[in-house]
Design a protein around this motif. Structure first.
Motif, PDB file in Angstrom:
ATOM      1  N   SER A  57       0.817  -1.218   0.000  1.00 36.71           N
ATOM      2  CA  SER A  57       0.000   0.000   0.000  1.00 36.71           C
ATOM      3  C   SER A  57       0.846   1.261   0.000  1.00 36.71           C
ATOM      4  N   VAL A  58       2.061   1.169   0.529  1.00 37.63           N
ATOM      5  CA  VAL A  58       2.967   2.323   0.573  1.00 37.63           C
ATOM      6  C   VAL A  58       3.792   2.431  -0.703  1.00 37.63           C
ATOM      7  N   LEU A  59       4.177   1.302  -1.283  1.00 35.04           N
ATOM      8  CA  LEU A  59       5.065   1.297  -2.438  1.00 35.04           C
ATOM      9  C   LEU A  59       4.360   1.587  -3.757  1.00 35.04           C
ATOM     10  N   ILE A  60       3.093   1.199  -3.902  1.00 36.27           N
ATOM     11  CA  ILE A  60       2.439   1.213  -5.215  1.00 36.27           C
ATOM     12  C   ILE A  60       2.282   2.592  -5.858  1.00 36.27           C
ATOM     13  N   PRO A  61       2.196   3.716  -5.098  1.00 38.04           N
ATOM     14  CA  PRO A  61       2.028   4.990  -5.805  1.00 38.04           C
ATOM     15  C   PRO A  61       3.140   5.303  -6.801  1.00 38.04           C
ATOM     16  N   SER A  62       4.353   4.842  -6.546  1.00 42.08           N
ATOM     17  CA  SER A  62       5.480   5.143  -7.436  1.00 42.08           C
ATOM     18  C   SER A  62       5.733   4.040  -8.465  1.00 42.08           C
ATOM     19  N   GLN A  63       4.953   2.962  -8.434  1.00 43.75           N
ATOM     20  CA  GLN A  63       5.195   1.833  -9.327  1.00 43.75           C
ATOM     21  C   GLN A  63       4.409   1.978 -10.639  1.00 43.75           C
ATOM     22  N   PRO A  64       4.968   1.474 -11.744  1.00 46.92           N
ATOM     23  CA  PRO A  64       4.231   1.460 -13.020  1.00 46.92           C
ATOM     24  C   PRO A  64       2.974   0.596 -12.890  1.00 46.92           C
ATOM     25  N   PRO A  65       1.922   0.868 -13.704  1.00 52.12           N
ATOM     26  CA  PRO A  65       0.654   0.136 -13.575  1.00 52.12           C
ATOM     27  C   PRO A  65       0.797  -1.381 -13.600  1.00 52.12           C
ATOM     28  N   LEU A  91      -5.944  -1.862   3.172  1.00 46.89           N
ATOM     29  CA  LEU A  91      -7.132  -1.745   2.324  1.00 46.89           C
ATOM     30  C   LEU A  91      -7.303  -0.333   1.786  1.00 46.89           C
ATOM     31  N   ILE A  92      -7.209   0.652   2.659  1.00 48.47           N
ATOM     32  CA  ILE A  92      -7.388   2.032   2.198  1.00 48.47           C
ATOM     33  C   ILE A  92      -6.206   2.467   1.338  1.00 48.47           C
ATOM     34  N   GLY A  93      -4.996   2.106   1.758  1.00 49.94           N
ATOM     35  CA  GLY A  93      -3.814   2.496   0.990  1.00 49.94           C
ATOM     36  C   GLY A  93      -3.832   1.960  -0.424  1.00 49.94           C
ATOM     37  N   CYS A  94      -4.205   0.693  -0.578  1.00 48.72           N
ATOM     38  CA  CYS A  94      -4.258   0.105  -1.925  1.00 48.72           C
ATOM     39  C   CYS A  94      -5.397   0.692  -2.750  1.00 48.72           C
ATOM     40  N   SER A  95      -6.544   0.942  -2.121  1.00 44.29           N
ATOM     41  CA  SER A  95      -7.694   1.461  -2.872  1.00 44.29           C
ATOM     42  C   SER A  95      -7.444   2.857  -3.412  1.00 44.29           C
ATOM     43  N   ARG A  96      -6.560   3.610  -2.753  1.00 49.44           N
ATOM     44  CA  ARG A  96      -6.268   4.976  -3.206  1.00 49.44           C
ATOM     45  C   ARG A  96      -5.519   5.005  -4.533  1.00 49.44           C
ATOM     46  N   HIS A  97      -4.828   3.936  -4.867  1.00 48.90           N
ATOM     47  CA  HIS A  97      -3.924   3.970  -6.018  1.00 48.90           C
ATOM     48  C   HIS A  97      -4.200   2.827  -6.992  1.00 48.90           C
ATOM     49  N   LEU A  98      -5.440   2.469  -7.157  1.00 43.86           N
ATOM     50  CA  LEU A  98      -5.795   1.447  -8.139  1.00 43.86           C
ATOM     51  C   LEU A  98      -5.520   1.986  -9.547  1.00 43.86           C
ATOM     52  N   PRO A  99      -4.900   1.192 -10.414  1.00 47.80           N
ATOM     53  CA  PRO A  99      -4.588   1.665 -11.780  1.00 47.80           C
ATOM     54  C   PRO A  99      -5.850   1.691 -12.644  1.00 47.80           C
ATOM     55  N   ALA A 100      -6.506   2.844 -12.681  1.00 45.66           N
ATOM     56  CA  ALA A 100      -7.840   2.942 -13.289  1.00 45.66           C
ATOM     57  C   ALA A 100      -7.862   2.589 -14.770  1.00 45.66           C
ATOM     58  N   ASP A 101      -6.792   2.832 -15.484  1.00 46.76           N
ATOM     59  CA  ASP A 101      -6.792   2.627 -16.943  1.00 46.76           C
ATOM     60  C   ASP A 101      -5.959   1.431 -17.356  1.00 46.76           C
ATOM     61  N   TYR A 102      -5.818   0.471 -16.466  1.00 44.78           N
ATOM     62  CA  TYR A 102      -4.960  -0.674 -16.798  1.00 44.78           C
ATOM     63  C   TYR A 102      -5.657  -1.988 -16.469  1.00 44.78           C
ATOM     64  N   GLY A 103      -5.537  -2.963 -17.377  1.00 50.89           N
ATOM     65  CA  GLY A 103      -5.967  -4.333 -17.132  1.00 50.89           C
ATOM     66  C   GLY A 103      -7.409  -4.461 -16.674  1.00 50.89           C
ATOM     67  N   TYR A 104      -7.602  -5.130 -15.568  1.00 50.44           N
ATOM     68  CA  TYR A 104      -8.944  -5.392 -15.048  1.00 50.44           C
ATOM     69  C   TYR A 104      -9.740  -4.109 -14.873  1.00 50.44           C
ATOM     70  N   PHE A 105      -9.108  -3.066 -14.398  1.00 48.90           N
ATOM     71  CA  PHE A 105      -9.827  -1.826 -14.111  1.00 48.90           C
ATOM     72  C   PHE A 105     -10.144  -1.036 -15.376  1.00 48.90           C
TER      73      PHE A 105
END
Length: 395
Positions: A185-193, A253-267
């Motif tokens: 949840s902390v790392l994903i904001p800087s990661q590619p989709p 849960l909240i940390g991951c939900s904040r940075h879901l990749p909206a335009d990638y794959g499943y989303f």
């Protein structure tokens, strides 16, 4: 206090009359000392995320992070010296409860270091560190899952543990794996989709494992409390450990939900899923928050009478410092973070102030524990025969 004296506790005066060399004392440097580094790393994270920031607070967090790395290296060197000078202690540390439960604090300390690298390092370096923390994340996920699986087998085959006698710190045997979700949840904001998606999937999966096992352990823990009582006053702060599971579940849960990749794959195929999952994450977190508070309140009510005991109009402490006191810090750091996250999602200044007050109190407790830990080593309250988690219990 008399029961603690019978179990091997002696006052400082008797300690000063005894002589014990460093070689003998290092034999009692147990895994439980890493409760200090997991709490110190957690404090660094909490300061970096507390709602009400002021100039210099991030610097304070970075300084504590550096202190934590130094302590972690020092503790690793001390543990290596213990096993080199006393080889028989290695096997015993894995088979003689409660010390095996504390091995997880080593892994949790690494978890806090990885998060702090993200917080304080990634914003000031190049893309290489983003790749490095991602690699560390997957290594942590794999190693802690293997460890948690193997450790349960070792305890089942090599130790005699009754379910009714479970030590509260046993929760760390699964919480260290569960914290994989918190790291993500902390790392994903800087990661590619592409990498963000896989990390979020892993985070949810690990969170499910951790929460399911924690729920089973919680039933045994409460049964143990009802059957055997609250235990020694000096060890009672360890009962805060169950607070960690729902707290860090909220953070994940909240940390991951904040940075879901909206335009990638499943989303990309299910665009409504982003908002739905964000709503579910928030309200599931509110659902878990009161569970967290209840577990916290149980221990607080149980410890206040021994923290502030007055007899015959006099203050008569019934507790002395043990490494279980670090249970005051790390689980409740998760509680403070969870409260801050919920406050942010709800846009509530009042909840933010509650989280800030919790942060201030925890910082004071962390400082107190740090000083008491140093004093305990110097006076022989810990790292002394019969006073640490490596003591062999008779039947």
């Amino acid at each position: 206090m008399s029961s603690e004296r019978q179990s091997g506790w002696e006052d400082d005066a008797s300690v000063s009359r005894q002589k014990l060399g460093l070689r003998d004392r290092i034999a009692h440097f147990t895994w439980a000392n890493f409760t200090c580094t997991q709490s110190t790393g957690g404090m660094s994270i909490l300061l970096s995320e507390t709602p009400h920031q002021f100039h210099g607070l991030q610097t304070v967090g970075a300084v504590i992070f550096i202190l934590n790395v130094a302590l972690f290296v020092l503790f690793c060197a001390a543990m290596a010296a213990r096993f080199i000078l006393h080889p028989h202690m290695f096997k015993r540390s894995f088979t003689n409860p409660p010390e095996p439960f504390y091995i997880s604090t080593f892994w949790v300390s690494i978890e806090t270091i990885i998060i702090c690298i993200q917080r304080f390092g990634v914003p000031h370096t190049g893309p290489w560190l983003i790749v490095a923390v991602r690699v560390l994340f997957w290594i942590y996920a794999a190693v802690t899952l293997i460890f948690s699986t193997v450790m349960w087998i070792i305890l089942a085959t090599k130790s005699q543990i009754k379910a009714i006698e479970l030590h509260p710190v046993i929760f760390l045997l699964i919480v260290n794996t569960m914290l994989t979700g918190t790291i993500a949840s902390v790392l994903i904001p800087s990661q590619p989709p592409v990498h963000r998606m896989s990390m979020i999937v892993a985070a949810v999966a690990y969170q499910g494992l951790g929460w399911t096992v924690t729920t089973m352990l919680l039933a045994w823990h409460l049964a143990s409390v009802l059957e055997r009582g609250l235990g020694s006053p000096s060890q009672r702060f360890g009962m805060f450990m169950p607070v960690a599971a729902p707290s860090y579940a909220i953070v994940c849960l909240i940390g991951c939900s904040r940075h879901l990749p909206a335009d990638y794959g499943y989303f990309a195929q299910h665009p409504l899923a982003v908002e739905i999952l964000q709503v579910v994450a928030l309200w599931a977190s509110i659902f878990l928050w009161l569970v967290t508070f209840w577990l916290f309140a149980l221990v607080l009510v149980a410890t206040i009478p021994v923290m502030l005991p007055f007899r015959n109009h006099r203050f008569e402490p019934q507790m002395h410092f043990t490494l279980a006191w670090w249970g005051l810090v790390f689980p409740n750091i998760g509680f403070a973070l969870a409260t801050a996250y919920i406050g942010t999602e709800l846009g509530s200044p009042a909840i933010h102030w509650v989280a800030t007050i919790m942060t201030i109190l925890l910082f004071a407790v962390w400082l107190m524990n740090l000083m008491l830990h140093v004093k305990a080593v110097a006076t022989g309250q810990i790292m002394w025969p019969g006073r640490d988690e490596d003591v062999i219990k008779s039947d």
